[in-house]
Design a protein around this motif. Structure first.
Motif, PDB file in Angstrom:
ATOM      1  N   THR A 194     -25.117   8.357  16.221  1.00  0.00           N
ATOM      2  CA  THR A 194     -23.881   9.055  16.551  1.00  0.00           C
ATOM      3  C   THR A 194     -23.301   9.668  15.287  1.00  0.00           C
ATOM      4  OG1 THR A 194     -22.533   7.095  16.135  1.00  0.00           O
ATOM      5  CG2 THR A 194     -23.340   7.432  18.387  1.00  0.00           C
ATOM      6  N   GLN A 195     -22.426  10.644  15.472  1.00  0.00           N
ATOM      7  CA  GLN A 195     -21.706  11.237  14.344  1.00  0.00           C
ATOM      8  C   GLN A 195     -20.985  10.158  13.556  1.00  0.00           C
ATOM      9  OE1 GLN A 195     -21.215  14.355  12.894  1.00  0.00           O
ATOM     10  NE2 GLN A 195     -23.092  14.756  14.039  1.00  0.00           N
ATOM     11  N   GLU A 196     -20.384   9.229  14.287  1.00  0.00           N
ATOM     12  CA  GLU A 196     -19.625   8.156  13.637  1.00  0.00           C
ATOM     13  C   GLU A 196     -20.507   7.357  12.687  1.00  0.00           C
ATOM     14  OE1 GLU A 196     -18.389   5.052  16.176  1.00  0.00           O
ATOM     15  OE2 GLU A 196     -16.856   4.300  14.783  1.00  0.00           O
ATOM     16  N   VAL A 197     -21.659   6.948  13.194  1.00  0.00           N
ATOM     17  CA  VAL A 197     -22.566   6.143  12.376  1.00  0.00           C
ATOM     18  C   VAL A 197     -23.003   6.925  11.142  1.00  0.00           C
ATOM     19  CG1 VAL A 197     -24.921   5.210  12.300  1.00  0.00           C
ATOM     20  CG2 VAL A 197     -23.406   4.607  14.192  1.00  0.00           C
ATOM     21  N   GLN A 198     -23.304   8.194  11.332  1.00  0.00           N
ATOM     22  CA  GLN A 198     -23.742   9.004  10.195  1.00  0.00           C
ATOM     23  C   GLN A 198     -22.632   9.193   9.171  1.00  0.00           C
ATOM     24  OE1 GLN A 198     -26.361  12.465  11.128  1.00  0.00           O
ATOM     25  NE2 GLN A 198     -26.092  11.837  13.249  1.00  0.00           N
ATOM     26  N   GLN A 199     -21.414   9.377   9.667  1.00  0.00           N
ATOM     27  CA  GLN A 199     -20.297   9.566   8.740  1.00  0.00           C
ATOM     28  C   GLN A 199     -19.990   8.301   7.958  1.00  0.00           C
ATOM     29  OE1 GLN A 199     -17.151  11.076  11.194  1.00  0.00           O
ATOM     30  NE2 GLN A 199     -17.663  13.216  10.746  1.00  0.00           N
ATOM     31  N   ILE A 200     -20.064   7.171   8.636  1.00  0.00           N
ATOM     32  CA  ILE A 200     -19.829   5.905   7.938  1.00  0.00           C
ATOM     33  C   ILE A 200     -20.858   5.716   6.837  1.00  0.00           C
ATOM     34  CG2 ILE A 200     -19.910   3.394   8.191  1.00  0.00           C
ATOM     35  CD1 ILE A 200     -18.742   3.858  11.054  1.00  0.00           C
ATOM     36  N   ALA A 201     -22.105   6.035   7.147  1.00  0.00           N
ATOM     37  CA  ALA A 201     -23.157   5.901   6.138  1.00  0.00           C
ATOM     38  C   ALA A 201     -22.909   6.854   4.972  1.00  0.00           C
ATOM     39  CB  ALA A 201     -24.523   6.166   6.764  1.00  0.00           C
ATOM     40  N   ARG A 202     -22.448   8.067   5.291  1.00  0.00           N
ATOM     41  CA  ARG A 202     -22.223   9.060   4.237  1.00  0.00           C
ATOM     42  C   ARG A 202     -21.086   8.641   3.306  1.00  0.00           C
ATOM     43  NH1 ARG A 202     -20.906  13.656   7.055  1.00  0.00           N
ATOM     44  NH2 ARG A 202     -22.570  13.212   8.529  1.00  0.00           N
ATOM     45  N   ILE A 203     -20.005   8.163   3.913  1.00  0.00           N
ATOM     46  CA  ILE A 203     -18.875   7.706   3.102  1.00  0.00           C
ATOM     47  C   ILE A 203     -19.272   6.495   2.260  1.00  0.00           C
ATOM     48  CG2 ILE A 203     -16.578   6.666   3.198  1.00  0.00           C
ATOM     49  CD1 ILE A 203     -16.173   8.373   5.777  1.00  0.00           C
ATOM     50  N   SER A 204     -19.976   5.567   2.896  1.00  0.00           N
ATOM     51  CA  SER A 204     -20.393   4.369   2.172  1.00  0.00           C
ATOM     52  C   SER A 204     -21.279   4.727   0.986  1.00  0.00           C
ATOM     53  CB  SER A 204     -21.147   3.426   3.115  1.00  0.00           C
ATOM     54  OG  SER A 204     -20.307   3.002   4.159  1.00  0.00           O
ATOM     55  N   LYS A 205     -22.099   5.729   1.172  1.00  0.00           N
ATOM     56  CA  LYS A 205     -22.960   6.156   0.075  1.00  0.00           C
ATOM     57  C   LYS A 205     -22.120   6.652  -1.100  1.00  0.00           C
ATOM     58  CE  LYS A 205     -27.419   8.377  -0.022  1.00  0.00           C
ATOM     59  NZ  LYS A 205     -28.274   9.236   0.834  1.00  0.00           N
ATOM     60  N   ALA A 206     -21.065   7.371  -0.781  1.00  0.00           N
ATOM     61  CA  ALA A 206     -20.179   7.853  -1.836  1.00  0.00           C
ATOM     62  C   ALA A 206     -19.529   6.685  -2.579  1.00  0.00           C
ATOM     63  CB  ALA A 206     -19.107   8.771  -1.250  1.00  0.00           C
ATOM     64  N   LEU A 207     -19.369   5.563  -1.895  1.00  0.00           N
ATOM     65  CA  LEU A 207     -18.726   4.387  -2.497  1.00  0.00           C
ATOM     66  C   LEU A 207     -19.736   3.397  -3.063  1.00  0.00           C
ATOM     67  CD1 LEU A 207     -16.050   3.496   0.226  1.00  0.00           C
ATOM     68  CD2 LEU A 207     -15.804   4.982  -1.756  1.00  0.00           C
ATOM     69  N   SER A 208     -20.985   3.790  -3.129  1.00  0.00           N
ATOM     70  CA  SER A 208     -22.023   2.809  -3.449  1.00  0.00           C
ATOM     71  C   SER A 208     -22.358   2.715  -4.932  1.00  0.00           C
ATOM     72  CB  SER A 208     -23.291   3.130  -2.650  1.00  0.00           C
ATOM     73  OG  SER A 208     -23.897   4.307  -3.149  1.00  0.00           O
ATOM     74  N   HIS A 209     -21.526   3.299  -5.762  1.00  0.00           N
ATOM     75  CA  HIS A 209     -21.751   3.170  -7.209  1.00  0.00           C
ATOM     76  C   HIS A 209     -20.440   2.790  -7.903  1.00  0.00           C
ATOM     77  CE1 HIS A 209     -22.722   4.100 -11.356  1.00  0.00           C
ATOM     78  NE2 HIS A 209     -23.985   4.191 -11.015  1.00  0.00           N
ATOM     79  N   PRO A 210     -20.500   1.805  -8.807  1.00  0.00           N
ATOM     80  CA  PRO A 210     -19.273   1.308  -9.450  1.00  0.00           C
ATOM     81  C   PRO A 210     -18.442   2.408 -10.105  1.00  0.00           C
ATOM     82  CG  PRO A 210     -21.140  -0.086 -10.028  1.00  0.00           C
ATOM     83  CD  PRO A 210     -21.703   1.065  -9.264  1.00  0.00           C
ATOM     84  N   VAL A 211     -19.085   3.376 -10.715  1.00  0.00           N
ATOM     85  CA  VAL A 211     -18.323   4.454 -11.339  1.00  0.00           C
ATOM     86  C   VAL A 211     -17.477   5.180 -10.297  1.00  0.00           C
ATOM     87  CG1 VAL A 211     -18.531   6.750 -12.384  1.00  0.00           C
ATOM     88  CG2 VAL A 211     -19.837   4.842 -13.328  1.00  0.00           C
ATOM     89  N   ARG A 212     -18.060   5.432  -9.144  1.00  0.00           N
ATOM     90  CA  ARG A 212     -17.323   6.178  -8.125  1.00  0.00           C
ATOM     91  C   ARG A 212     -16.242   5.324  -7.489  1.00  0.00           C
ATOM     92  NH1 ARG A 212     -22.766   8.129  -7.260  1.00  0.00           N
ATOM     93  NH2 ARG A 212     -23.038   6.835  -5.400  1.00  0.00           N
ATOM     94  N   VAL A 213     -16.514   4.037  -7.298  1.00  0.00           N
ATOM     95  CA  VAL A 213     -15.485   3.139  -6.778  1.00  0.00           C
ATOM     96  C   VAL A 213     -14.310   3.096  -7.745  1.00  0.00           C
ATOM     97  CG1 VAL A 213     -14.910   0.743  -6.217  1.00  0.00           C
ATOM     98  CG2 VAL A 213     -17.082   1.711  -5.460  1.00  0.00           C
ATOM     99  N   TYR A 214     -14.628   2.964  -9.023  1.00  0.00           N
ATOM    100  CA  TYR A 214     -13.579   2.911 -10.045  1.00  0.00           C
ATOM    101  C   TYR A 214     -12.702   4.160 -10.004  1.00  0.00           C
ATOM    102  CZ  TYR A 214     -11.374   2.645 -14.625  1.00  0.00           C
ATOM    103  OH  TYR A 214     -10.456   2.614 -15.634  1.00  0.00           O
ATOM    104  N   ILE A 215     -13.353   5.313  -9.941  1.00  0.00           N
ATOM    105  CA  ILE A 215     -12.611   6.572  -9.931  1.00  0.00           C
ATOM    106  C   ILE A 215     -11.691   6.652  -8.720  1.00  0.00           C
ATOM    107  CG2 ILE A 215     -12.828   9.072  -9.689  1.00  0.00           C
ATOM    108  CD1 ILE A 215     -15.495   8.807 -11.276  1.00  0.00           C
ATOM    109  N   LEU A 216     -12.238   6.317  -7.553  1.00  0.00           N
ATOM    110  CA  LEU A 216     -11.425   6.395  -6.335  1.00  0.00           C
ATOM    111  C   LEU A 216     -10.284   5.396  -6.370  1.00  0.00           C
ATOM    112  CD1 LEU A 216     -14.165   6.881  -3.606  1.00  0.00           C
ATOM    113  CD2 LEU A 216     -12.413   8.524  -4.312  1.00  0.00           C
TER     114      LEU A 216
END
Lengths: 117, 117
Positions: free
Chosen positions: B8-30
Motif C-alpha cells: 500500500t501507499q502507506e506501507v511504502q511511505q512509512i518505509a521511505r520516511i524510516s529510511k530517512a531516519l535510519s542514520h544517526p547524522v540525519r536523526v541528529y539533524i532532525l
DNA sequence: AAAACATTTCGTATATTTGCGAAATATAAA
DNA sequence: TTTATATTTCGCAAATATACGAAATGTTTT
C-alpha cells in the motif's frame, strides 16, 4: 579536543529502529503482526509478499535481531509474533522523538527562494 | 494470478520516511531542527558532527529529498529548517503505524523455546 | 578583478543491503 | 528408513549507502 559530538544512545537507537522499518517488507510484517495480535508462519507471509523464501527469512532475521519480533518454534513451523516489550519501547522512543518539539511556531520564513529539487 | 500483494501507499511511505531516519547524522539533524524551532547553517552542523562537509551535504540532500527539511538561501549561507507541513505528515503516518494495534493482549505464549540469536 | 568564504557536485573507494537459488537442517509422515 | 515439508544458511551478484577530498559554483569582501 574537537567540537565533534558523539551521538547519544537515544539518537543511535532511533536510527537503529528506523533502519529496521526502512523496507516495505519489514513494515508490512510488523503492521500485520501488531494488528493481528497473533502469530504468523513464515510460509503464510511468503504467499503474500513479493519476495522469495530465503529473502523473507533474512528480513525476519533482521527484525528478530532488532528485537521487534520473536519466533516460537512449533515444528515443523516457526510462528512469528511481535515482541511486545521491545515494540512498546520502540514506540516510546519514536513517539518522543517525533513529538518533543519545543514549539510549533514557524520561525523560518517560507520564501520563494526555498530550494526545490 | 499470484497471491502476491502490492504494498500500500502507506506501507511504502512509512518505509521511505524510516529510511530517512535510519542514520544517526540525519536523526541528529532532525532532532535539532525540530527542537530548536529555528534554522541552522550547514557550517554550524559540521562543527558538531563527526563527518566532513561533503558528507553532511549529502545527508542534508537526502532529508531535503524526503521533504523533511528545507533550505532557505541566505547568501553565502543556506539556512536549513524543518519542513513543518511534511514533518507533521510524517509524524502522523508513523504515529498511526505505531499505535494502530487491534489489542495489546499477548496471545503468543512466551516460552523458553523462543529463538534467540 | 582578485581573494575569501560557504556550500555543493563529482569521482572514487568501501561497506552494506537486497535478492535469488541451491544446499543444509530438522521434524513429521509414510 | 525413506520421503515430504518448513525454514534457514550459504554463496554469489547487483544495487544502494556512506564517506572522503578535489574541483566547481556562486556570493561577498577587498
Amino acid at each position: 579536543m574537537s567540537g565533534k559530538l558523539d551521538f547519544t544512545q537515544e539518537v543511535q537507537q532511533i536510527a537503529r529502529i528506523s533502519k529496521a522499518l526502512s523496507h516495505p517488507v519489514r513494515v508490512y510484517i510488523l503492521q500485520k503482526l501488531s494488528k493481528m495480535d497473533s502469530c504468523c508462519y513464515s510460509g503464510d507471509l511468503v504467499e503474500e509478499l513479493p519476495v522469495g523464501r530465503s529473502t523473507l527469512s533474512q528480513h525476519l532475521k533482521e527484525l528478530k535481531y532488532a528485537g521487534l519480533i520473536q519466533g516460537e518454534i512449533n515444528p515443523p513451523y516457526i510462528k512469528y509474533c511481535i515482541n511486545r516489550e521491545n515494540w512498546e519501547k520502540a514506540k516510546k522512543l519514536l513517539d518522543d522523538f517525533l513529538n518533543d518539539n519545543k514549539s510549533l511556531n514557524i520561525s523560518c520564513e517560507e520564501t520563494e527562494s526555498l530550494i526545490r529539487k
